[in-house]
Design a protein around this motif. Structure first.
Motif, PDB file in Angstrom:
ATOM      1  N   PHE A  53      79.227 -33.204 -13.457  1.00  0.00           N
ATOM      2  CA  PHE A  53      79.793 -34.379 -14.123  1.00  0.00           C
ATOM      3  C   PHE A  53      81.270 -34.168 -14.432  1.00  0.00           C
ATOM      4  CE2 PHE A  53      80.604 -36.614 -18.258  1.00  0.00           C
ATOM      5  CZ  PHE A  53      80.618 -37.898 -17.743  1.00  0.00           C
ATOM      6  N   PHE A  54      81.624 -32.960 -14.838  1.00  0.00           N
ATOM      7  CA  PHE A  54      83.026 -32.630 -15.088  1.00  0.00           C
ATOM      8  C   PHE A  54      83.862 -32.815 -13.827  1.00  0.00           C
ATOM      9  CE2 PHE A  54      86.352 -29.382 -14.695  1.00  0.00           C
ATOM     10  CZ  PHE A  54      87.188 -29.763 -15.738  1.00  0.00           C
ATOM     11  N   LEU A  55      83.382 -32.285 -12.723  1.00  0.00           N
ATOM     12  CA  LEU A  55      84.137 -32.334 -11.473  1.00  0.00           C
ATOM     13  C   LEU A  55      84.284 -33.765 -10.952  1.00  0.00           C
ATOM     14  CD1 LEU A  55      82.537 -29.207  -9.776  1.00  0.00           C
ATOM     15  CD2 LEU A  55      84.917 -29.420 -10.525  1.00  0.00           C
ATOM     16  N   LEU A  56      83.202 -34.536 -10.990  1.00  0.00           N
ATOM     17  CA  LEU A  56      83.324 -35.911 -10.487  1.00  0.00           C
ATOM     18  C   LEU A  56      84.130 -36.782 -11.448  1.00  0.00           C
ATOM     19  CD1 LEU A  56      81.186 -38.174 -11.947  1.00  0.00           C
ATOM     20  CD2 LEU A  56      79.519 -36.714 -10.816  1.00  0.00           C
ATOM     21  N   SER A  57      84.103 -36.439 -12.748  1.00  0.00           N
ATOM     22  CA  SER A  57      84.885 -37.199 -13.725  1.00  0.00           C
ATOM     23  C   SER A  57      86.380 -36.981 -13.528  1.00  0.00           C
ATOM     24  CB  SER A  57      84.497 -36.813 -15.159  1.00  0.00           C
ATOM     25  OG  SER A  57      83.201 -37.260 -15.472  1.00  0.00           O
TER      26      SER A  57
ATOM     27  N   LYS B 275      74.504 -38.782  -5.359  1.00  0.00           N
ATOM     28  CA  LYS B 275      75.152 -38.126  -4.213  1.00  0.00           C
ATOM     29  C   LYS B 275      75.718 -39.156  -3.242  1.00  0.00           C
ATOM     30  CE  LYS B 275      71.589 -35.268  -3.558  1.00  0.00           C
ATOM     31  NZ  LYS B 275      70.745 -34.192  -2.983  1.00  0.00           N
ATOM     32  N   LEU B 276      75.010 -40.260  -3.076  1.00  0.00           N
ATOM     33  CA  LEU B 276      75.518 -41.313  -2.202  1.00  0.00           C
ATOM     34  C   LEU B 276      76.810 -41.918  -2.756  1.00  0.00           C
ATOM     35  CD1 LEU B 276      75.214 -43.135   0.256  1.00  0.00           C
ATOM     36  CD2 LEU B 276      73.727 -44.631  -1.104  1.00  0.00           C
ATOM     37  N   THR B 277      76.858 -42.146  -4.066  1.00  0.00           N
ATOM     38  CA  THR B 277      78.087 -42.694  -4.662  1.00  0.00           C
ATOM     39  C   THR B 277      79.251 -41.716  -4.490  1.00  0.00           C
ATOM     40  OG1 THR B 277      77.661 -41.816  -6.897  1.00  0.00           O
ATOM     41  CG2 THR B 277      76.799 -43.999  -6.405  1.00  0.00           C
ATOM     42  N   ILE B 278      78.984 -40.431  -4.630  1.00  0.00           N
ATOM     43  CA  ILE B 278      80.048 -39.433  -4.509  1.00  0.00           C
ATOM     44  C   ILE B 278      80.615 -39.414  -3.091  1.00  0.00           C
ATOM     45  CG2 ILE B 278      80.519 -36.945  -4.518  1.00  0.00           C
ATOM     46  CD1 ILE B 278      78.604 -36.724  -6.906  1.00  0.00           C
ATOM     47  N   VAL B 279      79.748 -39.521  -2.092  1.00  0.00           N
ATOM     48  CA  VAL B 279      80.212 -39.574  -0.704  1.00  0.00           C
ATOM     49  C   VAL B 279      81.144 -40.776  -0.506  1.00  0.00           C
ATOM     50  CG1 VAL B 279      79.496 -39.957   1.694  1.00  0.00           C
ATOM     51  CG2 VAL B 279      78.225 -38.354   0.258  1.00  0.00           C
TER      52      VAL B 279
ATOM     53  N   ILE C  41      88.016 -33.670 -21.163  1.00  0.00           N
ATOM     54  CA  ILE C  41      88.746 -32.550 -20.574  1.00  0.00           C
ATOM     55  C   ILE C  41      89.012 -32.835 -19.096  1.00  0.00           C
ATOM     56  CG2 ILE C  41      88.659 -30.089 -20.021  1.00  0.00           C
ATOM     57  CD1 ILE C  41      86.984 -29.693 -22.557  1.00  0.00           C
ATOM     58  N   ALA C  42      88.056 -33.476 -18.441  1.00  0.00           N
ATOM     59  CA  ALA C  42      88.235 -33.845 -17.030  1.00  0.00           C
ATOM     60  C   ALA C  42      89.398 -34.810 -16.864  1.00  0.00           C
ATOM     61  CB  ALA C  42      86.947 -34.461 -16.488  1.00  0.00           C
TER      62      ALA C  42
ATOM     63  N   PHE D 176      88.386 -33.315  -3.123  1.00  0.00           N
ATOM     64  CA  PHE D 176      87.809 -31.971  -3.208  1.00  0.00           C
ATOM     65  C   PHE D 176      87.009 -31.781  -4.496  1.00  0.00           C
ATOM     66  CE2 PHE D 176      91.285 -31.460  -0.170  1.00  0.00           C
ATOM     67  CZ  PHE D 176      90.635 -30.785   0.844  1.00  0.00           C
ATOM     68  N   PHE D 177      87.422 -32.457  -5.571  1.00  0.00           N
ATOM     69  CA  PHE D 177      86.628 -32.412  -6.804  1.00  0.00           C
ATOM     70  C   PHE D 177      85.283 -33.110  -6.592  1.00  0.00           C
ATOM     71  CE2 PHE D 177      90.892 -31.723  -8.524  1.00  0.00           C
ATOM     72  CZ  PHE D 177      90.657 -30.722  -9.457  1.00  0.00           C
TER      73      PHE D 177
END
Length: 431
Positions: A251-255, A312-316, A384-385, A412-413
């Motif tokens: 969640f941190f990385l995608l945020s 995962k689909l949304t992230i792609v 923090i993100a 890349f995040f």
């Protein structure tokens, strides 16, 4: 008192999104930043005894400071709220702080009052983000796990619809001030008051039905120290739940990617692509409208395929958005149409990822009464993100003199978040 799972209770909870989302759209994104830039453009402003040749940087520092304040106070206050059973009181306090601070922006009417704009920008941001900690923490107390995806999506859908309605009203006021016998500056300042009144008024519907101290806590006198102990206990529990801990990392990385793109999309459009203000406003409205559809569709998808699959689909798709934005440049024919299209795709996954991350985190929580404390960690992770994302974006822009490379870096995040999500084990309610 309405019981958990009752539709009236879920609707009342979700309606707080209708109340507060006007802040994030009108104040954070569409109207106030443009008003602030118009007032301070080409000027040197004074704040805290220092002169600022770049007022926009002062505004960004003010927002970053507000995020750090929320990141610091929310775990402490949520621990106290859980120990004393006073989530509703804290949520009300920050709602009043945020809405009254937004209304106070009315008094920011020129260079001499820039300090009013900055101070109340900070207080409004603190009020908005801190109230969300306690609001989100109510999700497992108003909806059963199998209801939480739809409940979370309903909140965001309410929020998008409400904020679109008020933004359109504000834009009519600002674009046609002569219809109302005022100038555009006064129109913008009146819109700030309208946002505060909307937020405060509609929030009362939520406050009327949300339970207060549903676990009948009877705190001892040293509740502040007990609140700290509550925070320490939850921190240890998170460390002992690998799936929950890994989800927070993802969640941190995608945020980092999501929140940075939300905050800087209009700046990218104006600075990098040279788009007119009207093009940016149209894109913002388009994103909000499509986000309604995205929240709805992906909540249904998660019900059929599972939360992890839908996320995962949304992230792609977010990664595709970053790559497409990297390819855009101002010399491209019909660049505004490409930007609109990208905004539509972004809107589809914006509503999806915001509602799904909230409900997925809620369903991953262990059996607990400390919901506010758990959600404070969720909130701190996001804040923090935001700070890291905007810093990375700014540094890369300074090095490359191009926002395109900054946007590409955000992919890349998203990729790192995708890899971590792919390692998570399914649970009883999350698959």
């Amino acid at each position: 008192m309405l019981k958990i799972g009752d539709k009236k209770l879920i609707n009342a909870w979700a309606f707080y999104d209708w109340a507060n989302s006007v802040y994030s759209l009108v104040i954070s994104t569409a109207v106030f930043p443009l008003y602030y830039s118009a007032v301070t453009e080409g000027e040197t402003v004074t704040f805290l005894g220092m002169e600022w040749d770049h007022p926009d940087s002062l505004y960004s520092y003010a927002l970053s400071f507000s995020f750090l304040v929320v990141a610091f106070i929310s775990p402490i206050l949520s621990g106290i709220a859980d120990y004393t059973g006073s989530k509703k009181k804290f949520m009300k306090f920050f709602c009043f702080l945020g809405s009254l601070s937004v209304m106070s922006l009315y008094f920011f009417d020129g260079l001499d009052t820039v300090w009013i704009g900055i101070v109340f920008t900070i207080l409004a941001s603190i009020g908005f983000w801190a109230s969300l900690v306690f609001y989100n923490a109510y999700l497992p107390e108003v909806a059963h796990p199998e209801q939480q995806d739809k409940a979370s999506a309903k909140g965001f859908i309410f929020g998008y619809i409400g904020s679109i309605i008020l933004l359109i009203i504000n834009l009519i006021l600002i674009q046609k001030p002569d219809w109302f016998g005022i100038d555009s500056g006064m129109a913008s300042r009146i819109s700030f008051v309208m946002v505060g009144l909307w937020w405060l008024s509609f929030a009362q519907i939520t406050f009327k039905r949300l339970p207060n101290d549903m676990y009948n806590k009877k705190p001892e006198e040293d509740y502040i120290w007990k609140g700290f102990k509550e925070l320490k206990i939850v921190a240890k529990e998170i460390a002992n739940y690998p799936t929950l801990k890994k989800f927070l990392i993802a969640f941190f990385l995608l945020s980092v990617g999501v929140q940075t793109i939300i905050l800087l999309a209009t700046i990218f459009g104006s600075t990098e692509l040279g788009l007119a203000t009207i093009d940016l406003i149209i894109t913002v409205l388009l994103i909000q409208v499509v986000a309604i559809l995205g929240a709805f569709l992906f909540s249904r998808l998660s019900g059929k395929k599972g939360n992890f699959y839908a996320l995962k689909l949304t992230i792609v798709i977010w990664m595709v958005v970053c790559f497409c934005a990297f390819l855009l440049h101002k010399e491209l024919p019909n660049v505004s149409l490409y930007f609109y299209s990208l905004g539509a795709v972004l809107g589809l996954v914006l509503g999806a990822i915001q509602s799904l991350t909230r409900s997925t985190y809620s369903k991953l929580l262990p059996e607990t009464e400390d919901h506010a404390t758990y959600f404070s960690f969720y909130d701190v992770t996001e804040k923090i993100a935001i700070v890291l994302g905007t810093a990375v974006y700014g540094v890369l822009y300074a090095i490359t003199d191009s926002m395109q490379w900054s946007v590409l870096c955000l992919a890349f995040f998203f990729l790192a978040a995708l890899l971590i999500l792919s390692t998570l084990k399914k649970t009883k309610y999350v698959r």
